[in-house]
Design a protein around this motif. Sequence first.
Motif: not given
Length: 472
Positions: A112-120
């Motif tokens: 996707t060439r887009e940044a991803s955020l994941v909550e840990l």
Amino acid sequence: MPKAPPARASLWVEIALSLGLLTVGVAVLDAGVFHIATRYVLGEATADLAESAGAVLAGELGATDEEGWKRVIDGHRRAGIEAITVWSPEGERLAGADLGEADAVVLRTVATREASLVELDDAVRVVAPVGAGRPRAVVELHYPRERVERAAWGVIVLHALFSAGIIGVFGYFLFRRNVVDPIRRIGEATQAIAGGKFGTPVPGDAPAELAELAEHLNLMSEALAAYRARTAEQLASLESANADLRRTQEALVRSEKLASVGRLAAGLAHELGNPLAAVRGYVEILASNTGHREAGDITRRAQVEVERMHRLLRNLLDFARADETEPGDVDVLQLLEEGANTVRHQVSFRGVELSVHVQAVPHVRGEVTKLHQVLVNLLLNAADAGAHRIELGARLDQNDVLVSVLDDGEGISPEHLSRLFEPFFTTRPPGKGTGLGLAIANRIVEQHGGRIEVQSQLGKGSRFTLRLPASR
């Protein structure tokens, strides 16, 4: 006796403890509420900071070659971001920390060439593409939440301490102004009242409840002042009444004594008749015949009769002398002997056997003339009751000396025993008694710290016992 309640700490200590507990409670509650209120904001802020950090790191990595990636990663690690990894577009680790295998998030970022955020749990995972167009690589970092929460907790603790300080200082001055100082002033005024300074005003400059208490204390103080004034007036009145009562009692004692003297004088007149007639005859014999050969014997007989008359008059005068004597140790045996000698020659005692039986007893403390009056009164009453035998006795009973007058007269009926010591109560015919003798005798014995006990049986006689404290 009820058990005294345990002593409590001072008001200042209890207020300080209460304020301390209240302050701690408020601080904890304030911190908790503030943390809950800022938790969402902190989460959003952490995500924004993590995304910004990921973008900055991706930009720096894109601006250098692979040989410079290690230097960029080390710079961010020193800034506090330990977990940093660079992945190839195929999912192979190129540099940085070992965070395991590349997962779908890494591959999706490449696609996707887009940044991803994941909550840990303890961090925010950011996966961002490196370079424009098709990414040269993908950088992954774990931005720790504690970097934001640590600063936030400092603000929370500072806010809680500030709030607690405000509450403590405000509470201290509030309690001191509205509770402690008014209670101290009320306590000082109450202490003055307790010390006898009735009418001392109690300050009422206090909250409503303490002001009401001060008003009640003022009313109590005024009532005590009025009560003390009334008590002083009543005491003066009682002292005056007691003085009048003492004078009246002394007058009654003197009047009863005069009545007894009159009874003794009547018997004395009869007793003096015979010796006077004998002395008169002896004198006439001596006058008619001066050379009478028995003149010496007649003179001796006249002397005996004169001595007899002198003894009778002396006993009467001893009994009739003034009562004003100082208290002292009274010899009980001598008291009984003098009492018996005073009445022994009375007309009413003719045919009466009068005996004295005294054990070894200590002296009693009192006025001998008053005790003599009591004893003579009891002896005359016994003779008037028709007694043929009267016994005077004395013995020791623990710390009391018991002086008894026992007769075999007509006795006293049971219904009269309860009224025996009432003033003006008498069973004699009108004109034969005043009804004051026993009442005054009882009063005299009570003044000496004792009492009169009576035992009587109608037709068999009576026993009057004077219970007097032994002299120490």
